[in-house]
Design an enzyme around this catalytic site. Structure first.
Site, PDB file in Angstrom:
ATOM      1  N   VAL A  11       0.830  -1.208   0.000  1.00  0.00           N
ATOM      2  CA  VAL A  11       0.000   0.000   0.000  1.00  0.00           C
ATOM      3  C   VAL A  11       0.868   1.263   0.000  1.00  0.00           C
ATOM      4  CG1 VAL A  11      -1.597   1.349   1.424  1.00  0.00           C
ATOM      5  CG2 VAL A  11      -2.024  -1.061   1.021  1.00  0.00           C
ATOM      6  N   LYS A  35      15.226  -2.535   2.212  1.00  0.00           N
ATOM      7  CA  LYS A  35      14.200  -2.115   1.253  1.00  0.00           C
ATOM      8  C   LYS A  35      14.495  -0.696   0.731  1.00  0.00           C
ATOM      9  CE  LYS A  35       9.781  -3.728   1.781  1.00  0.00           C
ATOM     10  NZ  LYS A  35       8.398  -3.773   2.290  1.00  0.00           N
ATOM     11  N   PHE A 151      -8.449   1.191  -0.750  1.00  0.00           N
ATOM     12  CA  PHE A 151      -9.224   0.081  -1.316  1.00  0.00           C
ATOM     13  C   PHE A 151      -8.505  -0.603  -2.475  1.00  0.00           C
ATOM     14  CE2 PHE A 151     -12.182   3.101   0.597  1.00  0.00           C
ATOM     15  CZ  PHE A 151     -12.885   2.269   1.455  1.00  0.00           C
ATOM     16  N   ARG A 153      -6.344  -3.054  -4.839  1.00  0.00           N
ATOM     17  CA  ARG A 153      -6.169  -4.506  -4.845  1.00  0.00           C
ATOM     18  C   ARG A 153      -4.809  -4.824  -5.440  1.00  0.00           C
ATOM     19  NH1 ARG A 153     -10.963  -5.110  -8.885  1.00  0.00           N
ATOM     20  NH2 ARG A 153      -9.863  -3.243  -9.523  1.00  0.00           N
ATOM     21  N   LEU A 269     -18.272 -13.104  -7.666  1.00  0.00           N
ATOM     22  CA  LEU A 269     -19.039 -14.346  -7.664  1.00  0.00           C
ATOM     23  C   LEU A 269     -18.205 -15.412  -8.358  1.00  0.00           C
ATOM     24  CD1 LEU A 269     -22.669 -13.136  -8.509  1.00  0.00           C
ATOM     25  CD2 LEU A 269     -21.695 -13.676  -6.289  1.00  0.00           C
ATOM     26  N   GLY A 272     -14.237 -20.999  -6.172  1.00  0.00           N
ATOM     27  CA  GLY A 272     -12.861 -21.500  -6.216  1.00  0.00           C
ATOM     28  C   GLY A 272     -12.419 -22.045  -4.878  1.00  0.00           C
ATOM     29  N   CYS A 279      -5.202  -9.327   3.607  1.00  0.00           N
ATOM     30  CA  CYS A 279      -6.304  -8.460   4.039  1.00  0.00           C
ATOM     31  C   CYS A 279      -7.540  -9.226   4.497  1.00  0.00           C
ATOM     32  CB  CYS A 279      -6.678  -7.493   2.928  1.00  0.00           C
ATOM     33  SG  CYS A 279      -5.366  -6.293   2.601  1.00  0.00           S
ATOM     34  N   LYS A 282      -7.495 -11.506   7.806  1.00  0.00           N
ATOM     35  CA  LYS A 282      -7.294 -10.777   9.071  1.00  0.00           C
ATOM     36  C   LYS A 282      -8.358  -9.690   9.275  1.00  0.00           C
ATOM     37  CE  LYS A 282      -4.519  -6.868   7.874  1.00  0.00           C
ATOM     38  NZ  LYS A 282      -5.108  -5.585   7.884  1.00  0.00           N
TER      39      LYS A 282
HETATM   40  P1  NAD Z   1       3.266  -4.586   4.087  1.00  0.00           P
HETATM   41  O1  NAD Z   1       3.566  -5.579   5.142  1.00  0.00           O
HETATM   42  O2  NAD Z   1       3.492  -4.946   2.658  1.00  0.00           O
HETATM   43  O3  NAD Z   1       4.080  -3.244   4.348  1.00  0.00           O
HETATM   44  C1  NAD Z   1       4.218  -2.635   5.575  1.00  0.00           C
HETATM   45  C2  NAD Z   1       5.546  -1.872   5.557  1.00  0.00           C
HETATM   46  O4  NAD Z   1       5.626  -1.075   6.736  1.00  0.00           O
HETATM   47  C3  NAD Z   1       6.762  -2.778   5.566  1.00  0.00           C
HETATM   48  O5  NAD Z   1       7.632  -2.429   4.510  1.00  0.00           O
HETATM   49  C4  NAD Z   1       7.416  -2.516   6.924  1.00  0.00           C
HETATM   50  O6  NAD Z   1       8.823  -2.643   6.903  1.00  0.00           O
HETATM   51  C5  NAD Z   1       6.973  -1.090   7.179  1.00  0.00           C
HETATM   52  N1  NAD Z   1       7.028  -0.691   8.597  1.00  0.00           N
HETATM   53  C6  NAD Z   1       6.667  -1.418   9.691  1.00  0.00           C
HETATM   54  N2  NAD Z   1       6.864  -0.692  10.804  1.00  0.00           N
HETATM   55  C7  NAD Z   1       7.341   0.526  10.412  1.00  0.00           C
HETATM   56  C8  NAD Z   1       7.711   1.694  11.094  1.00  0.00           C
HETATM   57  N3  NAD Z   1       7.632   1.786  12.430  1.00  0.00           N
HETATM   58  N4  NAD Z   1       8.143   2.760  10.379  1.00  0.00           N
HETATM   59  C9  NAD Z   1       8.225   2.675   9.029  1.00  0.00           C
HETATM   60  N5  NAD Z   1       7.885   1.586   8.322  1.00  0.00           N
HETATM   61  C10 NAD Z   1       7.454   0.515   9.009  1.00  0.00           C
HETATM   62  O7  NAD Z   1       1.751  -4.170   4.310  1.00  0.00           O
HETATM   63  P2  NAD Z   1       0.689  -3.738   3.198  1.00  0.00           P
HETATM   64  O8  NAD Z   1       0.183  -4.925   2.486  1.00  0.00           O
HETATM   65  O9  NAD Z   1       1.235  -2.593   2.433  1.00  0.00           O
HETATM   66  O10 NAD Z   1      -0.488  -3.227   4.148  1.00  0.00           O
HETATM   67  C11 NAD Z   1      -0.378  -2.046   4.899  1.00  0.00           C
HETATM   68  C12 NAD Z   1      -1.730  -1.719   5.489  1.00  0.00           C
HETATM   69  O11 NAD Z   1      -2.660  -1.451   4.428  1.00  0.00           O
HETATM   70  C13 NAD Z   1      -2.359  -2.851   6.294  1.00  0.00           C
HETATM   71  O12 NAD Z   1      -3.095  -2.301   7.333  1.00  0.00           O
HETATM   72  C14 NAD Z   1      -3.277  -3.519   5.298  1.00  0.00           C
HETATM   73  O13 NAD Z   1      -4.347  -4.185   5.925  1.00  0.00           O
HETATM   74  C15 NAD Z   1      -3.780  -2.336   4.508  1.00  0.00           C
HETATM   75  N6  NAD Z   1      -4.187  -2.633   3.143  1.00  0.00           N
HETATM   76  C16 NAD Z   1      -3.516  -3.533   2.402  1.00  0.00           C
HETATM   77  C17 NAD Z   1      -3.911  -3.785   1.095  1.00  0.00           C
HETATM   78  C18 NAD Z   1      -3.189  -4.789   0.258  1.00  0.00           C
HETATM   79  O14 NAD Z   1      -3.734  -5.184  -0.779  1.00  0.00           O
HETATM   80  N7  NAD Z   1      -2.002  -5.221   0.642  1.00  0.00           N
HETATM   81  C19 NAD Z   1      -5.011  -3.093   0.548  1.00  0.00           C
HETATM   82  C20 NAD Z   1      -5.660  -2.141   1.338  1.00  0.00           C
HETATM   83  C21 NAD Z   1      -5.248  -1.924   2.636  1.00  0.00           C
END
Ligand code: NAD
Length: 484
Positions: A11, A35, A151, A153, A269, A272, A279, A282
């Site tokens: 995200v 990273k 939102f 994906r 719909l 699978g 997401c 959890k």
């Molecule tokens: P992710 O695990 O890919 O990325 C999180 C990043 O945050 C990591 O790179 C981590 O090193 C970094 N991080 C952790 N602690 C930190 C800190 N103290 N300071 C700076 N960086 C730090 O997670 P994600 O998939 O990007 O999801 C992030 C949030 O967005 C979650 O709450 C998730 O539920 C939500 N979200 C995810 C998606 C998706 O498709 N992945 C879609 C919508 C919302």
């Protein structure tokens, strides 16, 4: 505007790149030094369509990378929090990264700033962030906290961000509203879509993005309610698919009829092996936990989760039914990511199914176009073989399992596949093919919610065999509550 995005995950990185794309000066921050080094070297740490192009376009210009939250906050007018909120084990999300970021931001606020919660969080998190900011020395009146749930994906994250269905602004004061409006104006007024050279959208004509303004708590609830609803839709259709399979109906036909109802809609719909990813699993658990904290038993969501896990077990049962015993069976697996278009294997049904197959003694050779590096990190070393392409994964195998909906899997050369496989058995957990087409190509093709076709071209062995419904156990007792 000058913005900071804290967290360079799926995200954070996409948000940072897209915010730069629509004209802002962005500092993207992560505590993962490797990273940040990769990003500064020009590498892209995740597989996401169009992200490399955006990073290439803005890196070192409007988009900078840093490991210092403090420096980024000092240089920014608004700070987006996009760190992970993984399940802590018991359904409650682990909010420690959000708390740590809030505490760190507090020390660097010297002028009024907007703190934007973009991670998916339980309702009332904005309040908790406010408290942490105050506790750690950010003076009252120096900041506002808003919710702006994301939102996007994985797989279509860039276009989802730039061409959203809606932008939800969860604001409790005018400053937050004004700042967020300014940030998203290129999308909400459509100026971005009129520029030359922009990332093309999913539709021929891009409409300005719709804005929905709520208070912070409602915005937080919208995100959890949306994800739980989508997960529910998947579990629902999977149950309908199991019934269709048991009675010899066809889930594709059912979905056409069902989805044509405008109140239901055709999306999500797809029967699978169930949903996965970082997401839905959890967020369903977290939302149920939110309800529990409010004294509400949201038992519907337990069922959503139970059905989802059961769907994976039913698929393994189907593999057993097709092959009898699994010990030493040589299985090809196509797909390890939780969905097509991403390298993300978190909570991937494909990985869960591979683990089950291994437990039963099967030998697995897998191929995924993007997720093999991440799969190697979660599967035990040497547990499976990794192939270089789809046909290598299928070569000399007793059966081929399709576990991720990568579009290229649906375009496989069936003749070639048939030639390389030892036995012509395909188990498709994503319904990528038409059963008639597969039968005509000589495959014994098991999918979800659709009957097995046996044709004249198949070996005599299979003629006249009555294949019992695989997907649902035969009910011995009438479920309670059904009218007699
Ligand atoms: P992710 O695990 O890919 O990325 C999180 C990043 O945050 C990591 O790179 C981590 O090193 C970094 N991080 C952790 N602690 C930190 C800190 N103290 N300071 C700076 N960086 C730090 O997670 P994600 O998939 O990007 O999801 C992030 C949030 O967005 C979650 O709450 C998730 O539920 C939500 N979200 C995810 C998606 C998706 O498709 N992945 C879609 C919508 C919302």
């Amino acid at each position: 505007m000058r913005l900071a995005v804290i967290g360079c995950g799926y995200v954070g990185l996409v948000s940072a790149a897209c915010l730069a794309e629509i004209g802002h000066e962005v500092i993207s921050v992560d505590t993962d030094l490797e990273k940040i080094a990769e990003l500064n070297r020009g590498e892209v740490p995740i597989h996401e369509h169009l992200l490399p192009q955006l990073l290439e376009r803005h890196r070192g210009k409007r988009l900078k990378f840093s490991s210092s939250v403090g420096d980024a906050v000092k240089q920014s007018e608004a700070v987006f929090i996009t760190v992970g909120t993984p399940d802590s084990g018991g359904g409650e999300p682990d909010m420690s990264a959000v708390e740590a970021v809030a505490a760190e931001i507090a020390g660097s606020i010297s002028e009024p700033k907007l703190i934007v919660e973009k991670s998916t969080v339980p309702v009332c998190t904005c309040e908790s962030i406010r408290k942490v900011l105050l506790l750690h020395g950010a003076g009252t009146g120096r900041f506002s906290v808003a919710s702006n749930p994301e939102f996007l994906r994985e797989g279509t994250a860039v276009t989802d961000f730039l061409y959203p269905d809606r932008i939800v602004l969860g604001v409790d004061d005018d400053f937050s509203a004004a700042m967020l409006y300014s940030i998203y104006r290129p999308l909400t007024e459509g100026a971005y879509y009129r520029q030359a050279g922009v990332i093309p959208g999913p539709h021929a004509k891009a409409e300005p993005a719709r804005v929905i303004v709520t208070n912070a708590k409602s915005a937080e609830l919208i995100k959890h309610a949306a994800n739980a609803f989508l997960a529910m839709k998947i579990s629902y259709i999977n149950m309908v698919a199991n019934i269709a399979e048991a009675v010899g109906a066809d889930i594709d036909q059912v979905c056409t009829g069902l989805g044509a109802d405008a109140r239901i809609g055709p999306q999500f719909l797809q029967a699978g092996i169930g949903y996965g990813g970082s997401c839905f699993p959890k967020d369903v658990a977290a939302f149920q936990n939110v309800a529990f904290q409010c004294g509400i038993d949201f038992a519907l969501l337990s069922e959503v989760t139970r059905i989802n896990l059961e769907q994976q077990r039913q698929f393994v049962k189907k593999v057993r039914a097709a092959l009898w015993t699994l010990r030493n069976k040589r299985l090809g697996v196509l797909g390890l990511a939780f969905k097509g278009g991403t390298d993300d294997v978190r909570e991937s049904p494909a990985i869960a199914i591979v683990r089950e197959l291994l437990k039963e003694g099967a030998q697995v050779c897998a191929y995924d176009p993007a997720a093999m590096v991440k799969a190697r990190e979660v599967l035990p070393a040497g547990a499976i073989e990794y192939a270089e392409n789809e046909y290598q994964a299928a070569a000399r195998r007793d059966a081929l399992l399709l576990l991720t909906d990568w579009p290229q899997f649906a375009r496989l050369d069936l003749h070639k596949l048939r030639t390389v496989m030892k036995l012509p058995i395909i188990l498709d957990g994503r319904n990528l093919f038409n059963p008639n087409q597969m039968a005509a190509a000589g495959f014994l093709y098991y999918s979800v919610g659709r009957a097995l076709r046996v044709t004249e071209t198949m070996p005599n062995l299979w003629h006249g065999v009555r294949f019992a419904p695989q997907a649902v156990p035969v009910m011995t007792a009438r479920p309670e509550g059904l009218p007699v």
